[in-house]
Design an enzyme around this catalytic site. Structure first.
Site, PDB file in Angstrom:
ATOM      1  N   GLU A  27       0.633  -1.117   0.105  1.00 55.51           N
ATOM      2  CA  GLU A  27       0.167   0.043  -0.020  1.00 55.51           C
ATOM      3  C   GLU A  27       1.006   1.151  -0.130  1.00 55.51           C
ATOM      4  O   GLU A  27       2.056   1.302   0.261  1.00 55.51           O
ATOM      5  CB  GLU A  27      -0.955   0.016   1.363  1.00 55.51           C
ATOM      6  CG  GLU A  27      -0.198   0.075   2.403  1.00 55.51           C
ATOM      7  CD  GLU A  27      -1.219   0.606   3.650  1.00 55.51           C
ATOM      8  OE1 GLU A  27      -1.739   1.699   3.524  1.00 55.51           O
ATOM      9  OE2 GLU A  27      -1.055  -0.127   4.853  1.00 55.51           O
ATOM     10  N   LYS A 162      -3.037  -2.119  15.665  1.00 54.98           N
ATOM     11  CA  LYS A 162      -2.829  -1.408  16.855  1.00 54.98           C
ATOM     12  C   LYS A 162      -3.825  -0.900  17.874  1.00 54.98           C
ATOM     13  O   LYS A 162      -5.016  -0.956  17.668  1.00 54.98           O
ATOM     14  CB  LYS A 162      -2.299   0.057  16.506  1.00 54.98           C
ATOM     15  CG  LYS A 162      -1.094   0.085  15.686  1.00 54.98           C
ATOM     16  CD  LYS A 162      -0.614   1.338  15.510  1.00 54.98           C
ATOM     17  CE  LYS A 162       0.670   1.741  14.880  1.00 54.98           C
ATOM     18  NZ  LYS A 162       0.598   1.699  13.473  1.00 54.98           N
TER      19      LYS A 162
HETATM   20  N1  PSU Z   1      -2.999   1.415  10.909  1.00 59.14           N
HETATM   21  C1  PSU Z   1      -1.419   1.340  11.180  1.00 59.14           C
HETATM   22  N2  PSU Z   1      -0.830   1.752   9.994  1.00 59.14           N
HETATM   23  C2  PSU Z   1      -1.227   2.640   8.905  1.00 59.14           C
HETATM   24  C3  PSU Z   1      -2.707   2.375   8.944  1.00 59.14           C
HETATM   25  C4  PSU Z   1      -3.492   1.985   9.711  1.00 59.14           C
HETATM   26  O1  PSU Z   1      -1.148   0.779  12.082  1.00 59.14           O
HETATM   27  O2  PSU Z   1      -0.339   2.899   7.958  1.00 59.14           O
HETATM   28  C5  PSU Z   1      -3.270   3.040   7.489  1.00 59.14           C
HETATM   29  C6  PSU Z   1      -3.576   1.919   6.525  1.00 59.14           C
HETATM   30  O3  PSU Z   1      -3.309   2.463   5.101  1.00 59.14           O
HETATM   31  C7  PSU Z   1      -5.127   1.499   6.933  1.00 59.14           C
HETATM   32  C8  PSU Z   1      -5.418   3.238   7.187  1.00 59.14           C
HETATM   33  O4  PSU Z   1      -5.805   0.963   5.813  1.00 59.14           O
HETATM   34  O5  PSU Z   1      -4.352   3.778   7.842  1.00 59.14           O
HETATM   35  C9  PSU Z   1      -6.996   2.879   7.925  1.00 59.14           C
HETATM   36  O6  PSU Z   1      -7.446   4.366   7.872  1.00 59.14           O
HETATM   37  P1  PSU Z   1      -8.796   4.539   8.729  1.00 59.14           P
HETATM   38  O7  PSU Z   1      -8.790   3.984   9.826  1.00 59.14           O
HETATM   39  O8  PSU Z   1      -9.173   5.746   8.467  1.00 59.14           O
HETATM   40  O9  PSU Z   1      -9.782   3.475   7.866  1.00 59.14           O
END
Ligand code: PSU
Ligand code: MN
Length: 306
Positions: A27, A162
């Site tokens: 990604e 996390k």
């Molecule tokens: N969690 C992490 N590192 C990340 C992300 C999430 O520990 O880089 C990033 C990923 O791209 C994930 C996104 O798909 O954040 C999720 O964002 P949201 O919670 O806004 O859906």
């Protein structure tokens, strides 16, 4: 929506897919929003190298000038890393407008799955996934990543989620969506910086070959859901639980005080935790991504033989 007309697969990736060779998707939000420059670029390039060293072709996914890209050049990776948070964080809802306007987008787990699947890639390595946020019973902040895992048949190799999230509710949601959560060499869900979380995974699998077999069975059955592989951070890079928990609690309190909402929440919490734990969490983050890239590449190799 015919997204394929917006898709560009680079020559090396296209050839590998056509010949049934192993390919691993990566990604771009982790580059632009997940780590600081220049470590983000160095890490992204090293991750690609690890995938090659383990016998697969890397395909970093992004949106550039309104085109959905599977496979980036080192210059494009540098561009994403440098532009950082100024790049639009692109989830499923953003694809149509970004593409029609010819804009750039950093792909989250959700959009990386969509684009990689469209290109014919089956396995994707990352750091952490989004999930059900703490307090979601009132905010309804649930990552689109969980919906995508429920409807797009890709294997996502991560280091768990996390504990900025409610891990228990995240597992409940995945169960509802029919997504198996597999611990690689563990019965416990890892929590990104730590190897344990107190929550159990659905299955423990110990080898890339068995991971590939499970994914193949899912596809052969026509199941549409993805599969989540949670690979614990290597012991030597794991962080002390109290250090990380304190940083997460402080980060969440600050996000609430500042009224951070929506797509800003996850990047804000990630950056705060990194700031509060200094360089340690960044070093851990980098190592766990390397570890996931290796397992994903090895699994892609096994899958290509089946
Ligand atoms: N969690 C992490 N590192 C990340 C992300 C999430 O520990 O880089 C990033 C990923 O791209 C994930 C996104 O798909 O954040 C999720 O964002 P949201 O919670 O806004 O859906
Ligand atoms: Mn959200």
């Amino acid at each position: 929506m015919n997204l394929n007309k917006f898709l560009d697969v680079n020559a090396e990736v296209a050839k590998a897919i056509e010949e049934g060779k192993p390919v691993v998707a990566l990604e771009s939000t982790i580059i632009s929003h997940g780590m600081p420059y220049p470590q983000n670029v160095e890490t992204a390039l090293q991750v690609e190298q690890i995938i090659r060293d383990n016998g697969a072709v890397p395909a970093t996914i992004a949106i550039i000038g309104g085109r959905l890209k599977a496979g980036l050049t080192p210059e494009e990776i540098e561009y994403f890393g440098k532009k950082g948070q100024a790049i639009h964080k692109a989830s499923r809802r953003d694809l149509a407008v970004l593409c029609s306007r010819g804009e750039d987008g950093a792909t989250t787990v959700t959009t990386t799955m969509i684009i990689a699947h469209m290109a014919g890639i089956k396995i994707f390595a990352t750091g952490g996934i989004g999930g059900v946020h703490r307090g979601a019973e009132t905010t309804m902040d649930i990552s689109a990543d969980l919906e995508e895992l429920g409807q797009t048949p890709m294997m996502v190799v991560c280091a768990g989620a996390k504990s900025i999230l409610d891990l228990g509710l995240t597992l409940e949601y995945l169960e509802t969506k029919g997504v198996p959560v597999i611990g690689f060499g563990t019965e416990e869900l890892p929590a990104f910086y730590t190897r344990s979380s107190g929550f159990k995974v659905d299955y423990r699998i110990d080898t890339p070959k068995e991971l590939a077999a499970a994914f193949k069975a899912s596809g052969d059955m026509g199941l549409k859901a993805g599969m989540l592989v949670a690979n614990p951070i290597p012991e030597e890079y794991a962080m002390p639980l109290d250090v990380i928990n304190r940083a997460i609690d402080t980060a969440i309190a600050q996000a609430n005080e500042k009224g951070i909402k929506g797509k800003e929440t996850t990047p804000f919490l990630l950056a705060k935790v990194a700031e509060l734990t200094g360089g340690d969490s960044l070093a851990s983050n980098i190592q766990l991504v390397f570890n996931n890239a290796k397992v994903a590449a090895q699994t892609a190799v096994e899958l290509s033989r089946m």
